[in-house]
Design an enzyme around this catalytic site. Sequence first.
Site, short mmCIF file in Angstrom:
data_model
loop_
_atom_site.label_atom_id
_atom_site.label_comp_id
_atom_site.label_asym_id
_atom_site.label_seq_id
_atom_site.Cartn_x
_atom_site.Cartn_y
_atom_site.Cartn_z
N GLN A 52 0.85 -1.19 0.00
CA GLN A 52 0.00 0.00 0.00
C GLN A 52 0.88 1.24 0.00
O GLN A 52 1.74 1.41 0.87
CB GLN A 52 -0.91 0.00 1.23
N CYS A 82 -6.37 7.71 4.20
CA CYS A 82 -5.77 8.03 5.49
C CYS A 82 -5.93 9.52 5.79
O CYS A 82 -5.56 10.36 4.97
CB CYS A 82 -4.29 7.65 5.49
N LYS A 121 -7.74 2.53 -2.45
CA LYS A 121 -8.51 2.51 -1.20
C LYS A 121 -8.92 3.95 -0.89
O LYS A 121 -8.08 4.86 -0.95
CB LYS A 121 -7.66 1.94 -0.06
N HIS A 153 -13.73 2.58 2.42
CA HIS A 153 -14.00 2.76 3.85
C HIS A 153 -15.31 3.54 3.95
O HIS A 153 -15.39 4.68 3.50
CB HIS A 153 -12.86 3.54 4.51
N ASN A 193 -14.70 -1.67 3.71
CA ASN A 193 -13.84 -1.53 4.88
C ASN A 193 -14.55 -0.63 5.89
O ASN A 193 -15.32 0.24 5.52
CB ASN A 193 -12.49 -0.92 4.46
N GLY A 194 -14.29 -0.87 7.18
CA GLY A 194 -14.81 0.01 8.21
C GLY A 194 -15.84 -0.63 9.12
O GLY A 194 -16.93 -1.00 8.67
N GLY A 195 -15.50 -0.78 10.40
CA GLY A 195 -16.47 -1.22 11.39
C GLY A 195 -16.88 -2.67 11.33
O GLY A 195 -17.87 -3.05 11.96
N GLY A 215 -9.50 -4.59 9.64
CA GLY A 215 -8.36 -3.87 10.17
C GLY A 215 -8.22 -4.12 11.65
O GLY A 215 -7.67 -5.13 12.09
N ARG A 216 -8.79 -3.22 12.45
CA ARG A 216 -8.63 -3.32 13.91
C ARG A 216 -9.18 -4.62 14.49
O ARG A 216 -8.60 -5.18 15.42
CB ARG A 216 -9.30 -2.12 14.58
#
Length: 311
Positions: A52, A82, A121, A153, A193-195, A215-216
């Site tokens: 990336q 980002c 992304k 995202h 992506n996201g949550g 991700g997280r």
Amino acid sequence: MDWSDRHCRYFWRLLTRRATLYTEMVTTGALLFGDRQRHLDFSPQEQPAALQLGGSNPQELAQCAQLAQQWGYSEVNLNCGCPSDRVQSGRFGACLMAEPALVADCLAAMRAAVSIPVTVKHRIGIDDMEDYAGLTAFVEAQAAVGIETFIVHARKAWLNGLSPKENREIPPLKYDMVYQLKRDFPQLEIVLNGGINTIEECEQHLQQLDGVMLGRAAYQNPAMLAEVDSRLFGDAPGPTPVEVVEQMLPYIEREMQNGQRLNYISRHMLGLFQGVPGARRFRRHLSENAHRPDAGPEVMREALALVTQAA
């Protein structure tokens, strides 16, 4: 950034054979003028792996895409999502969503330079740009230069007023916008992506989309990745957390022989036994001992014993 390094990706690959692993975002300047080997080296076992990139100069991005291909990455991805301050000052990341023509020039230059897939992304919008027309205009500009895969995202990014951490949590998730994007551009590969926190949620999103990016959740609870191959790809299930630690030990020994510190590797493994008896003792033992200059693989073995004894 500072999370999905090569040690983390090697660890993740033991849990899932099928998922594509993404590097942390690397700026073009870091590759062209910094320690190229430190940023690009990775284990062949990590494949498929995507590099990336962060940047906004088409020629520099093309050079870095060539490096990605030469190093053996299976994909190169441009980050337009980002929201950090240092990213904005360098004119890359989420602020690029305001310049879809520039992004298209960057992606076209990257595609012309390599034969591996080039992907992008991005967010659903930035600041006051949150209308669906703005999102589709951005996507159309990139699709026009041949981009086929969009990792979206599903939050907007506030470039003024929110910290990077707040930008990952405060703007509401709008999955419907991403679903609509797929309906309007069925020929494109749309990845969400996201949550996303569970494999069940992945399964739900995959009913309408082509892929999901974790991700997280994957970092905080890496054992969930052992379900990816069986539930999302129909393959055999991944190994148990105990088996993963045992498979990591030879890697830890090799890396330490090459000068790596144990805590650089073990920090990615702290959440492996989340919800399992003994998990807290496993984390505590590593947190208290892995940073010592003389810490070696025996510290990981001791931490593992604390979990297996609890079971």
